[in-house]
Design a protein around this motif. Sequence first.
Motif, short mmCIF file in Angstrom:
data_model
loop_
_atom_site.label_atom_id
_atom_site.label_comp_id
_atom_site.label_asym_id
_atom_site.label_seq_id
_atom_site.Cartn_x
_atom_site.Cartn_y
_atom_site.Cartn_z
N ALA A 1 0.82 -1.21 0.00
CA ALA A 1 0.00 0.00 0.00
C ALA A 1 0.85 1.26 0.00
N LEU A 2 1.96 1.26 0.79
CA LEU A 2 2.80 2.45 0.85
C LEU A 2 3.41 2.76 -0.51
N ARG A 3 3.96 1.74 -1.17
CA ARG A 3 4.58 1.94 -2.48
C ARG A 3 3.54 2.46 -3.49
N ALA A 4 2.35 1.88 -3.46
CA ALA A 4 1.32 2.30 -4.41
C ALA A 4 0.91 3.75 -4.16
N GLU A 5 0.80 4.13 -2.88
CA GLU A 5 0.39 5.50 -2.56
C GLU A 5 1.47 6.51 -2.97
N VAL A 6 2.73 6.17 -2.68
CA VAL A 6 3.83 7.06 -3.06
C VAL A 6 3.92 7.16 -4.59
N GLN A 7 3.71 6.05 -5.27
CA GLN A 7 3.74 6.05 -6.73
C GLN A 7 2.66 6.96 -7.31
N ARG A 8 1.47 6.91 -6.74
CA ARG A 8 0.39 7.79 -7.20
C ARG A 8 0.77 9.26 -7.00
N SER A 9 1.37 9.55 -5.85
CA SER A 9 1.78 10.94 -5.58
C SER A 9 2.84 11.40 -6.57
N PHE A 10 3.79 10.50 -6.87
CA PHE A 10 4.82 10.85 -7.85
C PHE A 10 4.20 11.11 -9.22
N ALA A 11 3.25 10.27 -9.61
CA ALA A 11 2.62 10.44 -10.92
C ALA A 11 1.93 11.79 -11.01
N GLU A 12 1.25 12.19 -9.94
CA GLU A 12 0.58 13.50 -9.93
C GLU A 12 1.59 14.64 -9.98
N SER A 13 2.68 14.51 -9.21
CA SER A 13 3.70 15.56 -9.18
C SER A 13 4.41 15.69 -10.52
N GLU A 14 4.77 14.55 -11.10
CA GLU A 14 5.43 14.57 -12.40
C GLU A 14 4.50 15.15 -13.46
N GLY A 15 3.21 14.80 -13.37
CA GLY A 15 2.25 15.34 -14.33
C GLY A 15 2.18 16.85 -14.25
N SER A 16 2.20 17.39 -13.04
CA SER A 16 2.15 18.85 -12.86
C SER A 16 3.40 19.51 -13.41
N LEU A 17 4.56 18.89 -13.15
CA LEU A 17 5.82 19.44 -13.65
C LEU A 17 5.84 19.48 -15.16
N VAL A 18 5.49 18.36 -15.79
CA VAL A 18 5.50 18.28 -17.25
C VAL A 18 4.50 19.26 -17.85
N ALA A 19 3.33 19.37 -17.25
CA ALA A 19 2.31 20.28 -17.77
C ALA A 19 2.81 21.73 -17.73
N GLY A 20 3.49 22.11 -16.65
CA GLY A 20 4.00 23.48 -16.55
C GLY A 20 5.07 23.77 -17.59
N VAL A 21 5.99 22.82 -17.78
CA VAL A 21 7.05 23.01 -18.78
C VAL A 21 6.45 23.02 -20.19
N ALA A 22 5.50 22.11 -20.44
CA ALA A 22 4.87 22.05 -21.76
C ALA A 22 4.16 23.35 -22.09
N THR A 23 3.49 23.93 -21.10
CA THR A 23 2.80 25.21 -21.32
C THR A 23 3.79 26.31 -21.69
N ALA A 24 4.91 26.35 -20.99
CA ALA A 24 5.93 27.37 -21.27
C ALA A 24 6.47 27.21 -22.69
N TYR A 25 6.75 25.97 -23.11
CA TYR A 25 7.27 25.74 -24.46
C TYR A 25 6.22 26.09 -25.51
N ALA A 26 4.97 25.74 -25.25
CA ALA A 26 3.90 26.03 -26.21
C ALA A 26 3.75 27.53 -26.41
N ARG A 27 3.86 28.30 -25.33
CA ARG A 27 3.75 29.75 -25.44
C ARG A 27 4.89 30.33 -26.27
N MET A 28 6.10 29.86 -25.98
CA MET A 28 7.25 30.37 -26.73
C MET A 28 7.11 30.02 -28.21
N ALA A 29 6.73 28.77 -28.50
CA ALA A 29 6.61 28.33 -29.89
C ALA A 29 5.52 29.12 -30.61
N GLY A 30 4.42 29.39 -29.91
CA GLY A 30 3.34 30.14 -30.53
C GLY A 30 3.75 31.55 -30.89
#
Length: 284
Positions: free
Chosen positions: A158-187
């Motif tokens: 259970a602990l590994r699964a919970e930490v993995q879910r938290s990592f997935a959410e955190s990584e998703g937020s990081l990637v989304a923020g960087v992707a938005t910045a690149y999309a703005r520059m490219a546009g």
Amino acid sequence: MTGETPGSGLARRRRRLSDDETARRMLAAAATRVEAAGLTVSLEHISFEEIIRDAGVARSAAYRRWPYKDLFFGDLLRELARGAVPAITDPNPGAVGAAARTLLASLGWARTPGLRRALAGEVLRESALGEFEVFHRSSAWRTYLALQATFRGLPDGALRAEVQRSFAESEGSLVAGVATAYARMAGVIGLRPRAGVTYETVARAAVATLRGLVLMAPANQEITDRRFRANPFGAPEPAEWSEPALAIASVVLGLVEADPDVEWTDERERSVAAMLRSGRWAAG
């Protein structure tokens, strides 16, 4: 006559904390220590007794909540993983202003589709090095990398699964923020992702490159210090590059191309220049 005076005796007795308040204080005190000193690939350097002292809770209350130290460390991993990605992806006014000045200085390049990637390269030449240096100096980022290493050693459960879910959410937020910045520059410049590529793909590749450089840098000082003149993206003239900037720019610019639907007119250039001067381009 005896009695209690203000600030002594019973008046100084510590108020008994609830289990939830004890947990909140203990986890906050431990997270503060980790943020200050960084995290190793285990949590053995974290002293439970010192955390009790830092948290200002009764020893009996701490052991009532966590009879065994491993139980506390499990909750600490959950706490750290919930806010795993360091808060360094928010727009930095200084970096945004520098990127705008770089774009304005060479905005005329965008008239030639073949120079649009070179213009983006100029922005990344400046900003990517700054991002690397922030990540490289950040104890929060070192903690994040170490937390990932700690996670890999967790047994299934259970602990590994919970930490993995938290990592997935955190990584998703990081990637989304960087992707938005690149999309703005490219546009702004008139670029688009190559066929089959999304800005999320570009962001993941760039973050992975940056992460690898941060991991390599302690053993290879040249990554941080070396500068050289180069013209990797066909700019009108060579410029001074760092290894982090070249690596990240190569990844990003290898995945984008000039957008054939963008017609760079005098009116567009005036509009883009006004947007850059106002700062609106970084807001969406």
